[in-house]
Scaffold this motif. Structure first.
Motif, PDB file in Angstrom:
ATOM      1  N   UNK A 187      37.019 118.536  39.702  1.00 38.90           N
ATOM      2  CA  UNK A 187      36.486 117.184  39.899  1.00 38.90           C
ATOM      3  C   UNK A 187      36.354 116.859  41.381  1.00 38.90           C
ATOM      4  N   UNK A 188      37.037 117.640  42.212  1.00 42.85           N
ATOM      5  CA  UNK A 188      36.907 117.495  43.659  1.00 42.85           C
ATOM      6  C   UNK A 188      37.671 116.350  44.269  1.00 42.85           C
ATOM      7  N   UNK A 189      38.624 115.770  43.540  1.00 43.63           N
ATOM      8  CA  UNK A 189      39.322 114.588  44.042  1.00 43.63           C
ATOM      9  C   UNK A 189      40.778 114.842  44.415  1.00 43.63           C
ATOM     10  N   UNK A 190      41.424 115.831  43.825  1.00 46.52           N
ATOM     11  CA  UNK A 190      42.880 115.952  43.926  1.00 46.52           C
ATOM     12  C   UNK A 190      43.286 117.304  44.484  1.00 46.52           C
ATOM     13  N   UNK A 191      44.443 117.311  45.175  1.00 49.82           N
ATOM     14  CA  UNK A 191      45.039 118.549  45.682  1.00 49.82           C
ATOM     15  C   UNK A 191      46.319 118.810  44.894  1.00 49.82           C
ATOM     16  N   UNK A 192      46.564 120.081  44.570  1.00 48.97           N
ATOM     17  CA  UNK A 192      47.768 120.440  43.822  1.00 48.97           C
ATOM     18  C   UNK A 192      48.654 121.346  44.661  1.00 48.97           C
ATOM     19  N   UNK A 193      49.916 120.974  44.773  1.00 46.49           N
ATOM     20  CA  UNK A 193      50.921 121.846  45.372  1.00 46.49           C
ATOM     21  C   UNK A 193      51.632 122.606  44.261  1.00 46.49           C
ATOM     22  N   UNK A 194      52.011 123.847  44.521  1.00 48.02           N
ATOM     23  CA  UNK A 194      52.591 124.677  43.464  1.00 48.02           C
ATOM     24  C   UNK A 194      53.902 125.311  43.927  1.00 48.02           C
ATOM     25  N   UNK A 195      54.759 125.551  42.944  1.00 49.23           N
ATOM     26  CA  UNK A 195      55.998 126.287  43.179  1.00 49.23           C
ATOM     27  C   UNK A 195      56.231 127.220  41.993  1.00 49.23           C
ATOM     28  N   UNK A 196      56.247 128.527  42.256  1.00 44.79           N
ATOM     29  CA  UNK A 196      56.608 129.554  41.273  1.00 44.79           C
ATOM     30  C   UNK A 196      55.736 129.498  40.020  1.00 44.79           C
ATOM     31  N   UNK A 197      54.438 129.279  40.224  1.00 40.70           N
ATOM     32  CA  UNK A 197      53.472 129.306  39.124  1.00 40.70           C
ATOM     33  C   UNK A 197      52.352 130.261  39.516  1.00 40.70           C
ATOM     34  N   UNK A 198      51.982 131.162  38.614  1.00 36.50           N
ATOM     35  CA  UNK A 198      50.911 132.113  38.859  1.00 36.50           C
ATOM     36  C   UNK A 198      49.711 131.784  37.971  1.00 36.50           C
ATOM     37  N   UNK A 199      48.503 132.084  38.471  1.00 36.44           N
ATOM     38  CA  UNK A 199      47.290 131.959  37.661  1.00 36.44           C
ATOM     39  C   UNK A 199      46.799 133.363  37.331  1.00 36.44           C
ATOM     40  N   UNK A 200      46.742 133.673  36.041  1.00 44.17           N
ATOM     41  CA  UNK A 200      46.309 134.991  35.568  1.00 44.17           C
ATOM     42  C   UNK A 200      45.298 134.778  34.444  1.00 44.17           C
ATOM     43  N   UNK A 201      44.104 135.344  34.623  1.00 45.87           N
ATOM     44  CA  UNK A 201      43.034 135.250  33.615  1.00 45.87           C
ATOM     45  C   UNK A 201      42.738 133.808  33.225  1.00 45.87           C
ATOM     46  N   UNK A 202      42.721 132.914  34.215  1.00 43.35           N
ATOM     47  CA  UNK A 202      42.374 131.527  33.955  1.00 43.35           C
ATOM     48  C   UNK A 202      43.469 130.700  33.335  1.00 43.35           C
ATOM     49  N   UNK A 203      44.697 131.239  33.292  1.00 46.22           N
ATOM     50  CA  UNK A 203      45.831 130.497  32.734  1.00 46.22           C
ATOM     51  C   UNK A 203      46.889 130.310  33.824  1.00 46.22           C
ATOM     52  N   UNK A 204      47.473 129.130  33.900  1.00 40.01           N
ATOM     53  CA  UNK A 204      48.634 128.903  34.773  1.00 40.01           C
ATOM     54  C   UNK A 204      49.877 129.279  33.990  1.00 40.01           C
ATOM     55  N   UNK A 205      50.657 130.200  34.534  1.00 46.70           N
ATOM     56  CA  UNK A 205      51.823 130.714  33.823  1.00 46.70           C
ATOM     57  C   UNK A 205      53.102 130.131  34.418  1.00 46.70           C
ATOM     58  N   UNK A 206      53.900 129.504  33.548  1.00 52.10           N
ATOM     59  CA  UNK A 206      55.153 128.863  33.945  1.00 52.10           C
ATOM     60  C   UNK A 206      56.318 129.650  33.344  1.00 52.10           C
ATOM     61  N   UNK A 207      57.316 129.955  34.170  1.00 51.04           N
ATOM     62  CA  UNK A 207      58.431 130.795  33.736  1.00 51.04           C
ATOM     63  C   UNK A 207      59.764 130.054  33.717  1.00 51.04           C
ATOM     64  N   UNK A 208      59.720 128.736  33.587  1.00 48.80           N
ATOM     65  CA  UNK A 208      60.959 127.975  33.470  1.00 48.80           C
ATOM     66  C   UNK A 208      61.563 127.544  34.786  1.00 48.80           C
ATOM     67  N   UNK A 209      60.851 127.790  35.916  1.00 46.03           N
ATOM     68  CA  UNK A 209      61.375 127.359  37.222  1.00 46.03           C
ATOM     69  C   UNK A 209      60.269 126.883  38.165  1.00 46.03           C
ATOM     70  N   UNK A 210      59.083 126.628  37.622  1.00 42.74           N
ATOM     71  CA  UNK A 210      57.973 126.271  38.496  1.00 42.74           C
ATOM     72  C   UNK A 210      57.364 124.923  38.155  1.00 42.74           C
ATOM     73  N   UNK A 211      56.393 124.513  38.984  1.00 40.10           N
ATOM     74  CA  UNK A 211      55.676 123.271  38.716  1.00 40.10           C
ATOM     75  C   UNK A 211      54.383 123.246  39.517  1.00 40.10           C
ATOM     76  N   UNK A 212      53.458 122.405  39.056  1.00 39.45           N
ATOM     77  CA  UNK A 212      52.235 122.076  39.781  1.00 39.45           C
ATOM     78  C   UNK A 212      52.265 120.571  40.005  1.00 39.45           C
ATOM     79  N   UNK A 213      52.242 120.134  41.261  1.00 39.83           N
ATOM     80  CA  UNK A 213      52.343 118.706  41.587  1.00 39.83           C
ATOM     81  C   UNK A 213      51.003 118.239  42.148  1.00 39.83           C
ATOM     82  N   UNK A 214      50.361 117.311  41.443  1.00 36.82           N
ATOM     83  CA  UNK A 214      49.090 116.741  41.872  1.00 36.82           C
ATOM     84  C   UNK A 214      49.429 115.462  42.628  1.00 36.82           C
ATOM     85  N   UNK A 215      49.529 115.576  43.954  1.00 31.32           N
ATOM     86  CA  UNK A 215      50.137 114.545  44.785  1.00 31.32           C
ATOM     87  C   UNK A 215      49.344 113.238  44.798  1.00 31.32           C
TER      88      UNK A 215
END
Length: 550
Positions: free
Chosen positions: A369-397
């Motif tokens: 949408x071109x409006x927001x920035x996301x900060x990430x911690x311990x999250x990977x993007x693989x094949x168009x999926x964000x993968x969470x392993x129980x210790x990460x987050x994506x923060x849309x500030x």
């Protein structure tokens, strides 16, 4: 608290920050850096890079410029003691700049007053008696205690420290910047800090040299008693005062001028303390937050024929820029801000409802949408999926301290892991806040029998949640959250009929939270384990949401 990039100056005047080597004088310089939740990793890195670039114009040496810095959130987390490197010039840059680059932060609140207090102690313990002292505060939002911040800044000025305030991004609380700075000419607002390095360097050199060679009277002008009775801000030492018959409203004193301000929802203003939690305070300030009672000299004008835009003066030698106001607002020449409600009929159609944030993870963590920035911690993007392993987050500030209104739709497509913890945060708006939970949440609740999705919301009037069991937690499910000011809806669509819909009555304004919109983590919840491949946030009702509400 604090977020975003840095850039265009809104005020144009000389600023005292440091001195050029050609001036052959000494100065002590201290940077106070916001490291709170609302500041993205990229912007935090930019603030450190900005400091390095500014200092490259000056002689940071034992017998010239001494520099210190600290990073604050809920507390001060990292620091560089006020000092002047004793090594040779080239070695100094390699080591000293490396130390600035390695400054760390811990995501949390915005206790600006603690950082200024520590800065004062550094000047007292390690500062030199015979040199100019300058403190530069870089922040992106409103502090947790505006009165304490104003008092610490005033104490710093009384101790002979020249205070500079730099506001960052689109969540700036202008009254606080003015209460931090030594004068209005020492206040800057910007959204792209690396673009103004040279401007700041030039202003710094000129200001410091003038300070060294010019005697400036510190005697405060006498205020007539009659003026003090008319406006409490004309009285020395007054930081703020309350507004009659409005529990959340107050007035901040900005260089002896009154500026209206407002506490967040469910908070009341208490004289001498500031905003405190008070669930009985339901008052709103009708858009007066951050509004000048007496107008400042303005550097912008409404765009001719359409005040939904304004033209901003960029300074001599630069091209002026046309900028849009936020949707639903128009430019107000009295306050020099887009803080006036647009009363014209809105012509948007239902089909024109587009997401304010749209993450598909096809191009990493980019918002399509071109409006927001996301900060990430311990999250990977693989094949168009964000993968969470129980210790990460994506923060849309961007959504820090967002009121959201009474048109909010959240849609998230997710696939839980085969195993995980009992109460996991799929989507929330609060992280790392002591004693405070999310006011918006979508949770995955696991048990040995069933996996459920819980949709929750806290408003100024009530708390409500709806729960929907997943028919099959081992396939992709789509969760949709809707709040319209009278009902809370939870919807689960797993591709089979019927779509599962639950609703419950709920009214009031969603409680504000300082964190952004967070995928995969939340206060008092376990972190999510599984995949997410789509997330949209709407501040309107798209056609499919209208269908669910019907």
């Amino acid at each position: 608290m604090i977020c975003r990039a840095f850039g265009v100056l809104l005020y144009f005047a000389a600023v005292a920050i440091a001195l050029d080597r050609d001036c052959d004088v000494k100065a002590d310089l201290f940077f106070v850096i916001d490291g709170s939740d609302s500041l993205s990793d990229a912007d935090f890195a930019a603030s450190k890079a900005f400091i390095i670039q500014v200092l490259r114009a000056f002689a940071v040496e034992k017998d010239r410029i001494h520099v210190g810095a600290n990073v604050f959130g809920t507390d001060v987390y990292d620091r560089i003691e006020l000092m002047g490197p004793t090594l040779d010039f080239k070695m100094k840059y390699r080591l000293f700049e490396k130390r600035i680059e390695t400054l760390q932060r811990t995501r949390s609140g915005t206790a600006t007053f603690k950082a200024i207090q520590e800065m004062r102690k550094e000047f007292a313990d390690r500062g030199r008696d015979d040199v100019t002292k300058v403190g530069i505060v870089i922040t992106d939002g409103k502090s947790v205690n505006i009165n304490a911040t104003a008092q610490q800044a005033r104490a710093a000025r009384d101790e002979g420290i020249n205070m500079i305030a730099i506001g960052v991004g689109d969540n700036i609380f202008r009254p606080e910047l003015y209460n931090i700075a030594s004068s209005p000419t020492s206040v800057y607002e910007t959204d792209q800090i690396m673009g103004v390095v040279k401007t700041i360097q030039d202003a710094v050199k000129e200001y410091i040299c003038i300070v060294i060679t010019t005697t400036i009277s510190t005697e405060a002008p006498t205020t007539p008693e009659s003026d003090s009775l008319k406006d409490p801000c004309l009285t020395d030492g007054v930081v703020s005062y309350d507004v009659e018959d409005l529990c959340s409203g107050y007035v901040m004193c900005v260089n002896k001028r009154s500026m209206r301000a407002c506490c967040q929802t469910n908070h009341a203003y208490v004289a001498g303390t500031g905003c405190v939690l008070d669930p009985t305070c339901m008052d709103t300030c009708d858009g007066d937050d951050n509004h000048l009672i007496h107008p400042l000299e303005c550097d912008s004008i409404p765009f001719p024929g359409d005040d939904r835009y304004y033209i901003q003066y960029e300074g001599e030698g630069h091209t002026n820029k046309t900028r849009p106001c936020a949707p639903g607002t128009v430019f107000n020449v009295d306050s020099c801000m887009c803080d006036k409600h647009d009363t014209r009929p809105q012509t948007g159609k239902l089909d024109d409802c587009n997401p304010t944030a749209n993450f598909t993870f096809e191009n990493g963590f980019e918002d399509s949408a071109g409006h927001a920035y996301a900060g990430t911690e311990f999250v990977d993007v693989i094949d168009g999926h964000a993968q969470f392993n129980g210790n990460g987050m994506v923060n849309i500030y961007r959504f820090s301290m967002d009121t959201f209104g009474k048109k909010l739709v959240l849609r998230i497509r997710f696939l839980p892991a085969a195993s995980g913890q009992s109460n996991e945060a799929l989507l929330t708006n609060c992280i790392s806040s002591k004693g405070e939970s999310s006011s918006i949440s979508i949770r995955v609740v696991r048990s040995s029998v069933v996996t459920m999705v819980v949709f929750s919301t806290d408003t100024t009037l009530d708390t409500q949640q709806v729960t929907i069991p997943l028919r099959n937690p081992n396939i992709w499910n789509e969760a949709t959250y809707i709040y319209d000011g009278s009902m809370l809806y939870g919807i689960i669509d797993d591709g089979t009929d019927p779509v599962l819909v639950q609703s419950a009555p709920l009214s009031g304004d969603i409680l504000l939270r300082k964190s952004g919109m967070i995928l995969g983590a939340g206060s008092q919840l376990n972190s999510y384990t599984g995949d997410i491949d789509e997330f949209q946030l709407y501040k309107c009702f798209p056609a499919y949401a209208q269908g669910y509400r019907a």
